[in-house]
Design an enzyme around this catalytic site. Structure first.
Site, PDB file in Angstrom:
ATOM      1  N   HIS A  64       0.836  -1.212   0.000  1.00 51.16           N
ATOM      2  CA  HIS A  64       0.000   0.000   0.000  1.00 51.16           C
ATOM      3  C   HIS A  64       0.871   1.262   0.000  1.00 51.16           C
ATOM      4  CE1 HIS A  64       1.223   0.632   4.085  1.00 51.16           C
ATOM      5  NE2 HIS A  64       1.013  -0.668   4.285  1.00 51.16           N
TER       6      HIS A  64
HETATM    7  O1  LIG Z   1       5.498  -0.209  13.740  1.00 49.63           O
HETATM    8  P1  LIG Z   1       4.127  -0.166  13.132  1.00 49.63           P
HETATM    9  O2  LIG Z   1       3.023  -0.064  14.137  1.00 49.63           O
HETATM   10  O3  LIG Z   1       4.032   0.868  12.045  1.00 49.63           O
HETATM   11  O4  LIG Z   1       3.964  -1.615  12.442  1.00 49.63           O
HETATM   12  C1  LIG Z   1       2.905  -1.900  11.557  1.00 49.63           C
HETATM   13  C2  LIG Z   1       3.478  -2.427  10.242  1.00 49.63           C
HETATM   14  O5  LIG Z   1       4.377  -1.480   9.714  1.00 49.63           O
HETATM   15  P2  LIG Z   1       5.907  -1.819   9.386  1.00 49.63           P
HETATM   16  O6  LIG Z   1       6.512  -2.552  10.539  1.00 49.63           O
HETATM   17  O7  LIG Z   1       5.887  -2.673   8.150  1.00 49.63           O
HETATM   18  O8  LIG Z   1       6.522  -0.499   9.142  1.00 49.63           O
HETATM   19  C3  LIG Z   1       2.346  -2.684   9.272  1.00 49.63           C
HETATM   20  O9  LIG Z   1       2.820  -3.062   7.985  1.00 49.63           O
HETATM   21  P3  LIG Z   1       2.317  -2.234   6.680  1.00 49.63           P
HETATM   22  O10 LIG Z   1       3.055  -2.790   5.518  1.00 49.63           O
HETATM   23  O11 LIG Z   1       0.822  -2.485   6.571  1.00 49.63           O
HETATM   24  O12 LIG Z   1       2.624  -0.777   6.924  1.00 49.63           O
HETATM   25  C4  LIG Z   1       1.499  -3.778   9.875  1.00 49.63           C
HETATM   26  O13 LIG Z   1       0.465  -4.130   8.999  1.00 49.63           O
HETATM   27  C5  LIG Z   1       0.900  -3.357  11.209  1.00 49.63           C
HETATM   28  O14 LIG Z   1       0.198  -4.462  11.748  1.00 49.63           O
HETATM   29  C6  LIG Z   1       1.913  -2.816  12.189  1.00 49.63           C
HETATM   30  O15 LIG Z   1       2.585  -3.916  12.813  1.00 49.63           O
HETATM   31  P4  LIG Z   1       2.827  -4.103  14.379  1.00 49.63           P
HETATM   32  O16 LIG Z   1       2.661  -5.581  14.535  1.00 49.63           O
HETATM   33  O17 LIG Z   1       1.839  -3.313  15.138  1.00 49.63           O
HETATM   34  O18 LIG Z   1       4.245  -3.689  14.650  1.00 49.63           O
END
Ligand SMILES: O=P(O)(O)O[C@H]1[C@H](OP(=O)(O)O)[C@@H](OP(=O)(O)O)[C@H](O)[C@@H](O)[C@H]1OP(=O)(O)O
Length: 443
Positions: A64
């Protein structure tokens, strides 16, 4: 809207640390030529394997576009802002700007939703892919339903898919038709449905122990000290979590609003590299090589991609491919397991809390692999000497590991992945054996 207050030319005001934002990075950082022309395509890189080749099918797996912070991170940003506005003291203009001008404008309900820049990421990517593969991503194929859209159910993915379609419609000035998409979490959020992954990794704190250990590493301590000094705050108050929140705050301000926020002054490049490593560690242990099940949870998507390629390969013998293009929109946690399953960006030595220096030359740099709108594109070509498969990551060709050719024969790729094609069963990999229980229970 609040995210649109300041608009500056994209080449101006880029924080020096922007190339270290990992999964919170802007797509333009991996392809800087887009800063001059967001619709530009690199024709030297994007060409068929040879002049006699005709592209017959394309599958794109896309993350996305740019999004707001998740609610969890909004809360961390709030705590950081409260601390800094209450207790930080120095004479620097940037701190004065944070305290007097900067407003805490992030709210919990933003929770990872797409932002306008994120819609643009997909609108523009759609146009660039249409320009790069005009015979496949064409108005005619769109109108005749030969382009299929599949998305994860999360708002940010659905909104990105809609924006991608909008981008194509606008490009061809299509006004008389609407186009649908399929929501499919089994394919695009396989990690949520893989019990073994949930139990062994997602819900198991020990699975990310390297990530936790790195928080108390010497490298992280130095960053904490630097930030405490810059803010003239007590070191004990500048926790690793708050350091990370500040780093991401700089990234969000930049990727969402294109501003070089005063918060970015808290870091120099050395600090940023440490925080980039902290994020890479999370991605490595949660979504990549750290645990086998991370990669294997994507077996279902792997088979889906190859069954589309197989179908196109069979159909082309009779002269017509039913599905010319498949566009699949998901998450960093969709792309990274698939890339790892296929052996991309595998370093000889695992990323751990105590080998930061050694890993200076690692290939596993999420800033370069999965920024917002990151995309994996598989293009099947019909060539004189047989079918060939080209693989692109973020609009650049990338050789399949272990295969020298940049667009090998399709059969050679199938040969390379024979074990996965014949095995890699999602149900089997993801079931939790009744007797053994979780892999880490005894730790
Ligand atoms: O650290 P956050 O809360 O932003 O983590 C997100 C995930 O982001 P990412 O670690 O990839 O930067 C998010 O992935 P995305 O591709 O959809 O942006 C993920 O879906 C979301 O569940 C968050 O994961 P977390 O398990 O709460 O760390």
């Amino acid at each position: 809207s609040v995210e649109n207050v300041q608009v500056v030319h994209p080449r101006i005001n880029i924080p020096k640390i922007a190339k270290y934002f990992g999964t919170k990075g802007r797509y333009e950082e991996v392809n800087p030529y887009l800063l001059d022309d967001i619709r530009a395509i690199n024709k030297t890189l994007l060409k068929p394997p040879s002049v006699d080749c005709v592209p017959v099918h394309l599958t794109a797996v896309i993350r996305h576009g740019t999004r707001y912070p998740t609610a969890k991170n909004v809360q961390k940003i709030q705590r950081l802002y409260d601390l800094v506005s209450r207790e930080a003291t120095n004479d620097e203009k940037w701190l004065h700007d944070i305290i007097t001008k900067w407003k805490m404008w992030y709210t919990d309900d933003m929770d990872g939703q797409i932002v306008e820049k994120g819609r643009d990421d997909h609108r523009h990517l759609a146009v660039r892919l249409a320009k790069s593969f005009p015979s496949l991503i064409s108005e005619e194929n769109l109108r005749s339903n030969r382009i299929k859209f599949i998305t994860s159910s999360k708002h940010r993915c659905v909104d990105s898919t809609v924006a991608f379609i909008e981008g194509l419609k606008k490009f061809w000035e299509v006004k008389d038709m609407d186009f649908g998409y399929e929501v499919n979490d089994s394919l695009m959020r396989f990690f949520d449905q893989c019990r073994r992954f949930i139990e062994d990794v997602d819900k198991n704190k020990m699975a990310l122990k390297e990530v936790e250990l790195f928080k108390s590493s010497e490298e992280m301590k130095r960053v904490q000290i630097n930030i405490a000094n810059r803010l003239q705050l007590q070191y004990s108050k500048v926790t690793p979590d708050l350091v990370e929140a500040a780093f991401y705050l700089c990234s969000y301000e930049f990727s969402i609003k294109s501003v070089n926020s005063p918060w970015c002054n808290l870091f120099n490049e050395v600090d940023a590299k440490v925080l980039e490593y902290a994020n890479d560690l999370k991605q490595y242990w949660k979504r990549a090589y750290g645990h086998d099940i991370n990669r294997k949870s994507s077996c279902i998507l792997f088979h889906d991609v190859f069954s589309r390629l197989d179908q196109a390969a069979n159909e082309i013998r009779f002269g017509h491919v039913t599905e010319a293009v498949t566009v699949q929109v998901g998450h960093a946690e969709t792309l990274l397991p698939l890339l790892s399953l296929m052996g991309f960006f595998r370093d000889e030595t695992p990323l751990t809390a105590d080998n930061y220096v050694l890993q200076g030359n690692r290939t596993f740099h999420t800033s370069r692999i999965v920024p917002y709108a990151a995309n994996l594109v598989f293009v099947l070509y019909d060539c004189e000497e047989g079918l060939r498969l080209q693989f692109l990551l973020n609009e650049r060709p990338l050789a399949f590991p272990g295969i020298g050719h940049s667009a090998p024969l399709y059969e050679a790729v199938r040969g390379r992945y024979r074990d996965l094609l014949e095995g890699c069963n999602f149900e089997e990999e993801c079931q939790v054996p009744k007797t053994s229980g979780s892999k880490y229970t005894e730790l």
